[in-house]
Design a protein around this motif. Structure first.
Motif, PDB file in Angstrom:
ATOM      1  N   GLU A  36       6.299   6.293  -1.089  1.00  0.00           N
ATOM      2  CA  GLU A  36       5.275   5.560  -0.336  1.00  0.00           C
ATOM      3  C   GLU A  36       4.900   4.268  -1.069  1.00  0.00           C
ATOM      4  O   GLU A  36       4.693   3.222  -0.446  1.00  0.00           O
ATOM      5  N   ASP A  39       7.647   1.690  -0.564  1.00  0.00           N
ATOM      6  CA  ASP A  39       7.564   1.069   0.770  1.00  0.00           C
ATOM      7  C   ASP A  39       6.446   0.022   0.807  1.00  0.00           C
ATOM      8  O   ASP A  39       6.613  -1.070   1.368  1.00  0.00           O
ATOM      9  N   ALA A  40       5.307   0.373   0.198  1.00  0.00           N
ATOM     10  CA  ALA A  40       4.185  -0.563   0.169  1.00  0.00           C
ATOM     11  C   ALA A  40       4.557  -1.816  -0.626  1.00  0.00           C
ATOM     12  O   ALA A  40       4.218  -2.942  -0.236  1.00  0.00           O
ATOM     13  N   LYS A  41       5.262  -1.623  -1.731  1.00  0.00           N
ATOM     14  CA  LYS A  41       5.694  -2.751  -2.555  1.00  0.00           C
ATOM     15  C   LYS A  41       6.633  -3.669  -1.763  1.00  0.00           C
ATOM     16  O   LYS A  41       6.519  -4.905  -1.826  1.00  0.00           O
ATOM     17  N   THR A  42       7.542  -3.070  -1.005  1.00  0.00           N
ATOM     18  CA  THR A  42       8.478  -3.859  -0.204  1.00  0.00           C
ATOM     19  C   THR A  42       7.737  -4.710   0.820  1.00  0.00           C
ATOM     20  O   THR A  42       8.055  -5.893   1.013  1.00  0.00           O
ATOM     21  N   ARG A  43       6.724  -4.101   1.477  1.00  0.00           N
ATOM     22  CA  ARG A  43       5.951  -4.858   2.470  1.00  0.00           C
ATOM     23  C   ARG A  43       5.206  -6.024   1.817  1.00  0.00           C
ATOM     24  O   ARG A  43       5.177  -7.141   2.353  1.00  0.00           O
ATOM     25  N   VAL A  44       4.632  -5.784   0.656  1.00  0.00           N
ATOM     26  CA  VAL A  44       3.897  -6.839  -0.050  1.00  0.00           C
ATOM     27  C   VAL A  44       4.854  -7.948  -0.477  1.00  0.00           C
ATOM     28  O   VAL A  44       4.534  -9.139  -0.358  1.00  0.00           O
ATOM     29  N   HIS A  46       7.590  -8.826   0.972  1.00  0.00           N
ATOM     30  CA  HIS A  46       7.939  -9.610   2.165  1.00  0.00           C
ATOM     31  C   HIS A  46       6.865 -10.662   2.437  1.00  0.00           C
ATOM     32  O   HIS A  46       7.171 -11.828   2.737  1.00  0.00           O
ATOM     33  N   SER A  47       5.609 -10.234   2.334  1.00  0.00           N
ATOM     34  CA  SER A  47       4.501 -11.176   2.557  1.00  0.00           C
ATOM     35  C   SER A  47       4.491 -12.268   1.492  1.00  0.00           C
ATOM     36  O   SER A  47       4.198 -13.437   1.774  1.00  0.00           O
ATOM     37  N   GLU A  50       7.233 -14.823   2.291  1.00  0.00           N
ATOM     38  CA  GLU A  50       6.814 -15.685   3.398  1.00  0.00           C
ATOM     39  C   GLU A  50       5.803 -16.722   2.917  1.00  0.00           C
ATOM     40  O   GLU A  50       5.861 -17.891   3.307  1.00  0.00           O
ATOM     41  N   SER A 119      -1.642   2.923  -4.967  1.00  0.00           N
ATOM     42  CA  SER A 119      -1.327   2.798  -3.555  1.00  0.00           C
ATOM     43  C   SER A 119      -2.543   2.331  -2.761  1.00  0.00           C
ATOM     44  O   SER A 119      -2.441   1.473  -1.873  1.00  0.00           O
ATOM     45  N   LYS A 123      -3.575  -2.302  -0.514  1.00  0.00           N
ATOM     46  CA  LYS A 123      -3.843  -2.669   0.878  1.00  0.00           C
ATOM     47  C   LYS A 123      -4.564  -4.013   0.908  1.00  0.00           C
ATOM     48  O   LYS A 123      -5.795  -4.073   0.894  1.00  0.00           O
TER      49      LYS A 123
END
Length: 406
Positions: A36, A39-44, A46-47, A50, A119, A123
């Motif tokens: 988990e 996955d959270a690290k990957t989303r961050v 990506h941001s 960008e 985790s 957020k």
């Protein structure tokens, strides 16, 4: 008393036994937490990517969070490396190695608790911010020459911009007299004095490019114009500028009336906090075309200021007795226009007496009685004979004077 003592003895034993028997469950739980967290690290990330593509800076707590994810993941990897030890059995393979399993399980529980905390901290509402931009003045005019003769005009412009009854202010004068430099100085002062929250500048020019003007205005507060049409971009810009309590929009080099609504600039009763400062070569463009309430004339430099600027740019060479008289005449032929004074002085800085005399002769081509003859003659410096790209560029620029003034 007895029950309390028994409880103090039993609780630690129960906790230890539980850790041993829950070893497999703890391993599985930690792996779930790490997945988990990954996955959270990957989303961050990506941001973050960008945001960097938008030239934004990353928040400090985001960087620290990503680092903490890496640290906890490394710790977990090391503990999982001890699984073989924890799975070894003793007493002829009949029982697990309780001591090793207890130690590994304890580490796993500790890492799992920390992983959950990390985790929760991951957020983020936003991962980046737009860096503060350098002021308009800082970008190109940190070497602004504070001419005494310009002081009153500068002060009058600042006062006009503070006047609640004035929304349009104009500065006019000959090409090269220093209008752009002056309004950039104004921009620096109103920002330093916190008179305006946002200060933007756009160059209009003789052939206005609406999208370019809109883009330059949007660049100031760091806005992104996504609309495909000019009108769509104007609507977005208009609404966004209306949100700013105090806005100064500088429109440089206006040649004819510009429709502010087409650009997306609120004015007048639409937004009392938005002021527009414009420059033009023609007073009528400002007073009649743009219906500007306050218009200021920026005149050429007086002879003493022009000579001081010329000496500063030309250097010690003007102090030589055989050159000084020629240098004074050359400076006069620059007609008090800062752009010509600076360009000509720099071009002749390393020249010998013959080069100075040749330049003076070329500057004398026009009749002194002819209107603006000093300006015209200054522009006639030989494109072929003067050295360096700077003076060549200036010569090409200065040819425009003759076209404009005719």
């Amino acid at each position: 008393m007895t029950s309390t003592v028994v409880e103090q003895l039993i609780v630690p034993i129960r906790r230890s036994v539980t850790r041993v028997f829950n070893y497999s469950r703890n391993v599985k739980g930690l792996k779930t937490h790490l997945e988990e967290l990954s996955d959270a690290k990957t989303r961050v990330l990506h941001s973050v990517d960008e945001a960097r593509n938008r030239s934004e800076d990353i928040e400090d707590d985001v960087g620290k969070w990503l680092a903490s994810v890496n640290v906890i993941t490394e710790e977990a990897t090391r503990v999982f490396g001890d699984e073989d030890k924890a799975n070894k059995r003793c007493f002829m393979g009949l029982f697990p190695n309780v001591t090793t399993r207890y130690k590994v399980s304890t580490k796993i529980e500790s890492i799992a608790e920390e992983a959950v905390k990390i985790s929760v901290r991951g957020k983020f509402d936003r991962v980046s911010y737009r860096p503060s931009r350098r002021g308009i003045e800082d970008r190109s005019h940190k070497h602004y020459e504070a001419f005494e003769s310009r002081g009153p005009v500068l002060d009058e412009i600042l006062e006009a911009l503070k006047d609640d009854d004035v929304d349009l202010v104009g500065v006019y004068g000959m090409p090269g007299v220093g209008k752009t430099t002056l309004v950039k100085k104004v921009a620096g002062q109103v920002k330093a004095g916190k008179i305006f929250d946002v200060v933007v500048l756009a160059v209009v020019s003789q052939t206005p490019n609406l999208r370019k003007i809109q883009g330059e205005i949007a660049d100031g507060p760091g806005l992104k114009l996504d609309a495909e049409t000019d009108s769509g971009r104007a609507d977005f810009l208009y609404e966004r500028l209306k949100r700013e309590p105090k806005v100064l929009v500088i429109l440089d080099d206006i040649w004819e009336r510009l429709e502010l609504d087409d650009v997306g600039i609120p004015s007048g009763s639409d937004h009392r906090g938005c002021k527009i400062l414009m420059t033009s070569r023609d007073r009528n463009v400002l007073s009649r075309g743009m219906v500007t309430k306050k218009v200021f004339w920026l005149q050429v430099l007086p002879e003493n200021e022009a000579w001081n600027l010329f000496k500063k740019m030309a250097g010690d060479v003007v102090k030589y007795p055989d050159l000084q008289l020629v240098a004074v005449e050359v400076a006069k032929r620059c007609a008090g226009l800062p752009i010509l004074i600076v360009t000509v002085a720099r071009a002749l800085k390393d020249g010998d007496l013959s080069e100075w005399k040749d330049a003076l002769e070329r500057l004398k081509r026009f009749d002194k009685d002819e209107m603006d003859s000093q300006v015209y003659s200054a522009l006639e410096l030989s494109y072929d004979s003067l050295k360096g790209e700077e003076i060549r560029s200036a010569f090409l620029l200065c040819q425009q004077y003759r076209v404009v003034e005719r």
